[in-house]
Enzyme design. Structure first.
Site, PDB file in Angstrom:
ATOM      1  CE1 TYR A   1       1.895  -5.396  11.696  1.00 12.36           C
ATOM      2  CE2 TYR A   1       1.357  -7.179   9.625  1.00 12.36           C
ATOM      3  CZ  TYR A   1       1.843  -6.077  10.227  1.00 12.36           C
ATOM      4  OH  TYR A   1       2.228  -4.987   9.573  1.00 12.36           O
TER       5      TYR A   1
ATOM      6  CE1 TYR B   1       5.183  -4.603   1.973  1.00  9.96           C
ATOM      7  CE2 TYR B   1       4.992  -2.219   2.004  1.00  9.96           C
ATOM      8  CZ  TYR B   1       5.256  -3.393   1.354  1.00  9.96           C
ATOM      9  OH  TYR B   1       3.805  -3.902   0.992  1.00  9.96           O
TER      10      TYR B   1
END
Length: 175
Positions: free
Chosen positions: A146, A101
């Site tokens: 990703y 995060y």
């Protein structure tokens, strides 16, 4: 602007209050309204991201937390898990990124990329077969990130946020 002076720093037990604060803030920024109801987010934060839980997690020898520091300010954090600390029994020689995060004000500054590269370095040093993670199916930006970093989907699992049953995409990066 890309920050060149980002320092990755291991989180220590004395940092639990800082970790709790950034954990709650970044989770709310990422998943709060309009993505999820205020009630579900509040319930989740009050049940899962608590001082007691953070203390347990930080004291687990198979979990590691790292802060990204910019000009002495915490910009984000990552939690990685090994062995029995992994949230799913995926593989004995794998490593999980449970949380990655970055505070909203620092997003787009390549901090997530830096965290990922740092994690790959750790995994290679430990001769890990692959890194895996779960990402909410509606978090399209994270999924794209990703995929750009060669993670591939290989499974899904359910995740309960308050009273809302959601689906996480399970992705892995072969090393």
């Amino acid at each position: 602007m890309v920050y060149k002076q980002v320092k990755i720093q291991s989180v220590q037990p004395r940092d639990v209050e800082k970790l709790l604060h950034i954990g709650r803030q970044t989770f709310y920024e990422a998943f709060g309204p309009p993505h999820n109801s205020e009630e579900n987010i509040t319930n989740y934060l009050n049940e899962k991201i608590t001082l007691n839980n953070i203390v347990k997690e930080i004291n687990n020898p198979k979990s590691k937390f790292y802060f990204a520091i910019i000009n002495k300010e915490i910009a984000g954090y990552i939690k990685i898990n090994f062995d029995y600390a992994q949230t799913e029994p995926i593989n004995d020689n794998s490593m999980e990124i449970e949380r990655i995060y970055v505070l909203k004000e620092f997003q787009g500054k390549k901090i997530g990329q830096l965290f990922l590269e740092y994690t790959v370095k750790i995994a290679k040093q430990k001769e890990i077969d692959f890194i895996w993670l779960g990402v909410w199916e509606k978090n399209i930006d994270a999924i794209r990130f990703y995929k750009r970093n060669d993670f591939k989907q290989f499974d899904t699992h359910q995740f309960l946020l308050g009273t809302d049953l959601q689906t996480d995409i399970i992705m892995k990066l072969e090393l």
